[in-house]
Motif scaffolding. Structure first.
Motif, mmCIF file in Angstrom:
data_model
loop_
_atom_site.group_PDB
_atom_site.id
_atom_site.type_symbol
_atom_site.label_atom_id
_atom_site.label_comp_id
_atom_site.label_asym_id
_atom_site.label_seq_id
_atom_site.Cartn_x
_atom_site.Cartn_y
_atom_site.Cartn_z
ATOM 1 N N TRP A 1 0.862 -1.184 0.000
ATOM 2 C CA TRP A 1 0.000 0.000 0.000
ATOM 3 C C TRP A 1 0.895 1.229 0.000
ATOM 4 C CZ3 TRP A 1 -4.676 1.677 -0.977
ATOM 5 C CH2 TRP A 1 -5.153 2.863 -0.405
ATOM 6 N N ILE A 2 0.743 2.080 -1.029
ATOM 7 C CA ILE A 2 1.562 3.286 -1.177
ATOM 8 C C ILE A 2 0.696 4.491 -0.838
ATOM 9 C CG2 ILE A 2 2.952 4.669 -2.768
ATOM 10 C CD1 ILE A 2 3.356 2.108 -4.424
ATOM 11 N N THR B 1 4.496 -2.699 -9.356
ATOM 12 C CA THR B 1 3.543 -2.320 -10.403
ATOM 13 C C THR B 1 2.239 -1.868 -9.759
ATOM 14 O OG1 THR B 1 4.516 -3.937 -11.916
ATOM 15 C CG2 THR B 1 2.308 -3.106 -12.443
ATOM 16 N N VAL B 2 1.792 -0.643 -10.086
ATOM 17 C CA VAL B 2 0.568 -0.089 -9.512
ATOM 18 C C VAL B 2 -0.631 -0.760 -10.181
ATOM 19 C CG1 VAL B 2 -0.797 1.995 -9.127
ATOM 20 C CG2 VAL B 2 1.715 2.101 -9.052
ATOM 21 N N ILE B 3 -1.493 -1.396 -9.380
ATOM 22 C CA ILE B 3 -2.639 -2.126 -9.946
ATOM 23 C C ILE B 3 -3.952 -1.377 -9.742
ATOM 24 C CG2 ILE B 3 -1.523 -4.372 -9.728
ATOM 25 C CD1 ILE B 3 -3.159 -4.815 -7.175
ATOM 26 N N SER B 4 -3.999 -0.441 -8.787
ATOM 27 C CA SER B 4 -5.220 0.351 -8.602
ATOM 28 C C SER B 4 -4.900 1.586 -7.779
ATOM 29 C CB SER B 4 -6.317 -0.471 -7.901
ATOM 30 O OG SER B 4 -5.948 -0.777 -6.568
ATOM 31 N N VAL B 5 -5.664 2.651 -8.025
ATOM 32 C CA VAL B 5 -5.524 3.901 -7.276
ATOM 33 C C VAL B 5 -6.829 4.152 -6.539
ATOM 34 C CG1 VAL B 5 -5.106 6.380 -7.419
ATOM 35 C CG2 VAL B 5 -3.890 4.821 -8.959
ATOM 36 N N GLU B 6 -6.733 4.392 -5.234
ATOM 37 C CA GLU B 6 -7.917 4.612 -4.411
ATOM 38 C C GLU B 6 -7.763 5.913 -3.641
ATOM 39 O OE1 GLU B 6 -8.456 1.267 -1.876
ATOM 40 O OE2 GLU B 6 -8.402 -0.216 -3.508
ATOM 41 N N CYS C 1 -2.595 4.011 -3.150
ATOM 42 C CA CYS C 1 -2.726 3.085 -4.266
ATOM 43 C C CYS C 1 -2.126 1.738 -3.897
ATOM 44 C CB CYS C 1 -2.052 3.653 -5.516
ATOM 45 S SG CYS C 1 -0.278 3.921 -5.350
ATOM 46 N N TRP C 2 -2.596 0.707 -4.604
ATOM 47 C CA TRP C 2 -2.092 -0.645 -4.408
ATOM 48 C C TRP C 2 -1.060 -0.972 -5.472
ATOM 49 C CZ3 TRP C 2 -2.624 -3.491 -0.259
ATOM 50 C CH2 TRP C 2 -3.731 -3.296 0.585
ATOM 51 N N ALA C 3 0.021 -1.639 -5.044
ATOM 52 C CA ALA C 3 1.043 -2.087 -5.985
ATOM 53 C C ALA C 3 1.449 -3.507 -5.630
ATOM 54 C CB ALA C 3 2.252 -1.159 -5.948
ATOM 55 N N GLU C 4 1.979 -4.225 -6.617
ATOM 56 C CA GLU C 4 2.423 -5.598 -6.409
ATOM 57 C C GLU C 4 3.876 -5.748 -6.823
ATOM 58 O OE1 GLU C 4 -1.708 -8.162 -7.004
ATOM 59 O OE2 GLU C 4 -0.237 -8.057 -8.653
#
Length: 619
Positions: free
Chosen positions: A236-237, A280-285, A289-292
């Motif tokens: 979580w970024i 790698t950013v998979i979604s922005v909230e 944002c979430w990254a894997e």
């Protein structure tokens, strides 16, 4: 009978009569103390006094002479002192063909039976009836996870746990209540009974907090059995301290970075090894944002990173420190180093040095009981973490103590917070019952079967506890005296006589602190003496500290630990500490104890049939 034999019998009879007379005289001297003990336990007190009287003399030559005649050498007299002396006297009078004097020689058989019965009965009252053919009970210290993991307590009970131990220096009332609730549920499901022991924290000197530093961030993917990625690491970024319970790690970034991150971007961050790790950013909230990531990474705050979009850099910066996880700034010390012990609220720190590497301020660490400093004197010894580090006091005042490191088990010892410290040469004036202990007593009285009294040293400590228990109507609560200091060992006879006024009681041989306090070279000797004195008082003993520790923590015991476990059968209860393999350890110990009880009872070797004795001559 020749003159030499007649003279030998005279000498032996006179020696035994003197021992007998001395035992009865000491009983008379202690009559007022013995009168305070309930009638059901008074003979236990009398027998202890008789044993103490005999042990005021060196009777080794007498023992050798009795043994040469095929008589008892008095080496197993602990639980039945006068019956043993009287049995030997009776045999000597018959061998010498003499008429016994007009004294009330006790019926030795009934006396032996009564002494053993007292100890067995006191053991059953304290720890409960044995739940199997194994006579020794097994006590297990429950970790904090026991409040959340019902299965752990269920498996321990099923494996053979007889007493569940809760350490009151850890966790809180809510956690303890959950542990006990799990145990009661497991009892119903297994049909086995288990006692609950709660150990008072006591005035336990420990190291205080250390200065904090930003912790290293860490994430890694999950792998399958053949090393392939089963699931990527989730990070979580965010620029805000929002956290996220489902994240493997939270990566703090500056606020202006968040406006430059989009789904599909790649964040490259330099780890502690100088390698660039890719997320790698998979979604922005909202809020982050979430990254894997597919690789394991260790990242320090302030590490450089950049954001790439279609291989073009759109942002460059450094990992933030604003809400990075903080960790203790642990530090190493070596022989010759000085350490200043201060108030426990002042965070400890390593030695301060100038630009040239010269020390400007020695290392410092706090103590949670700074009031002990007023009793410390220059020259007193200091031990850290069960003897990992030894030191000597160089300066002492009511505010601080300066120590010099004199010995370490390794080249350097790491100083951490919440580690035990000992001053074995210092006699502290602290009461054994702390304010926290008094606050915990209400919960203990309402929920526990046994109370373990930590750092008891003086008779007044026992009297204080009895007063507190009586005030709460806890007349039947079992009390275990933890013998873990030099003062407690030296005062053990008086402690036993005082504690017998509030049965049932037991004694714990707390070998961790005691080994440090008394010295490892005397540990075995002192352990034996505690066993003897406790048996003389018909008081059950708990054999504790580091029993099968390697098995519990690593899954494999050392050879020395197995021997120690076998010898622990001389006590009525054996305590295991927590560990990843604790269930298997209970099963292992139960098997060892059950095997050994067929070979030995206390100091008595019991001679069952040996399978290896079946040999046949070929001639």
């Amino acid at each position: 009978m020749d003159n030499s034999s007649d003279q030998l019998f005279t000498t032996l009879i006179d020696s035994l009569l003197q021992l007998r007379e001395g035992a009865l005289k000491l009983e008379e001297d202690f009559s007022s103390s013995l009168a305070k003990i309930p009638e059901s336990q008074r003979q236990c007190g009398r027998n202890l006094v008789h044993y103490l009287s005999v042990r005021q003399h060196d009777i080794r030559e007498l023992q050798y002479q009795l043994h040469a005649l095929g008589l008892s050498s008095l080496g197993r007299m602990e639980a039945y002192v006068l019956p043993t002396i009287d049995a030997v006297l009776t045999a000597l009078y018959r061998l010498a063909d003499r008429t016994p004097p007009k004294i009330d020689l006790q019926n030795s058989y009934e006396g032996f039976q009564a002494g053993r019965a007292h100890l067995d009965q006191n053991t059953n009252v304290l720890f409960g009836e044995p739940g199997s053919s194994r006579q020794q009970r097994i006590m297990v210290t429950i970790p904090s996870e026991g409040a959340r993991q019902y299965g752990l307590i269920f498996e321990l009970l099923q494996a053979g746990m007889d007493v569940m131990r809760i350490n009151c220096s850890k966790d809180d009332h809510k956690t303890w209540a959950q542990m006990i609730e799990h145990l009661r549920r497991a009892e119903k499901e297994t049909g086995r009974r288990c006692k609950v022991q709660m150990d008072l924290a006591g005035p336990n000197p420990r190291t205080g907090p250390l200065e904090s530093k930003p912790g290293v961030l860490h994430w890694r993917p999950r792998l399958n059995d053949v090393g392939k990625i089963r699931s990527r690491a989730k990070v979580w970024i965010s620029s805000r301290d929002t956290g996220h319970q489902n994240a493997d790690e939270v990566l703090p970034v500056p606020p202006d970075a968040m406006g430059n991150i989009q789904q599909g971007d790649k964040l490259l961050v330099t780890d502690t090894r100088g390698r660039k790790q890719t997320l790698t950013v998979i979604s922005v909230e909202d809020g982050g944002c979430w990254a894997e990531g597919e690789d394991e990474a260790f990242v320090e705050p302030n590490a450089p990173f950049c954001v790439l979009r279609s291989d073009e850099q759109v942002f460059q910066g450094n990992i933030a420190q604003t809400f990075a996880r903080q960790t203790d700034h642990e530090f190493n010390v070596r022989v010759g180093d000085l350490i200043v012990l201060t108030d426990g609220d002042i965070p400890g720190h390593p030695a301060r040095k100038d630009a040239n590497g010269n020390m400007t301020e020695p290392a410092s660490i706090g103590c949670n009981l700074p009031e002990i400093y007023q009793d410390v004197r220059p020259g007193d010894r200091f031990f850290y973490d069960d003897g990992e580090l030894q030191a000597v006091v160089r300066e002492a005042s009511a505010e601080k103590v300066v120590i010099e490191v004199t010995q370490t088990r390794k080249d350097a010892v790491k100083i951490r917070s919440d580690k035990g410290i000992n001053f074995p040469d210092t006699h502290f004036n602290l009461p054994a019952l702390t304010q926290k202990d008094r606050a915990d007593l209400d919960f203990i009285v309402a929920n526990a079967d046994l109370l373990a009294y930590s750092f008891v040293r003086h008779v007044r400590d026992v009297e204080d506890l009895i007063d507190e228990l009586n005030a709460r109507g806890a007349d039947s609560l079992g009390v275990i005296l933890k013998i873990e200091t030099q003062q407690a060992f030296q005062n053990l006879p008086e402690l036993l006589l005082a504690a017998l006024q509030h049965p049932p009681i037991g004694v714990m041989v707390a070998r961790g602190d005691m080994g440090v306090e008394i010295g490892f070279n005397r540990m075995s000797e002192v352990q034996e003496e505690i066993l003897w004195l406790s048996e003389a008082a018909h008081v059950p003993v708990v054999w504790a500290t580091q029993v099968l520790e390697s098995l519990a923590k690593k899954g494999l015991p050392t050879r020395a630990e197995v021997t120690d476990a076998a010898m622990s059968g001389r006590a009525e209860c054996v305590m295991l500490n927590k560990g990843e393999h604790i269930v298997e350890t209970v099963q292992f110990l139960s098997d060892v104890l059950e095997r050994m009880q067929h070979h030995q009872h206390k100091k008595l070797a019991t001679l069952r049939k040996l399978s290896v004795s079946n040999i046949y001559s070929n001639s």
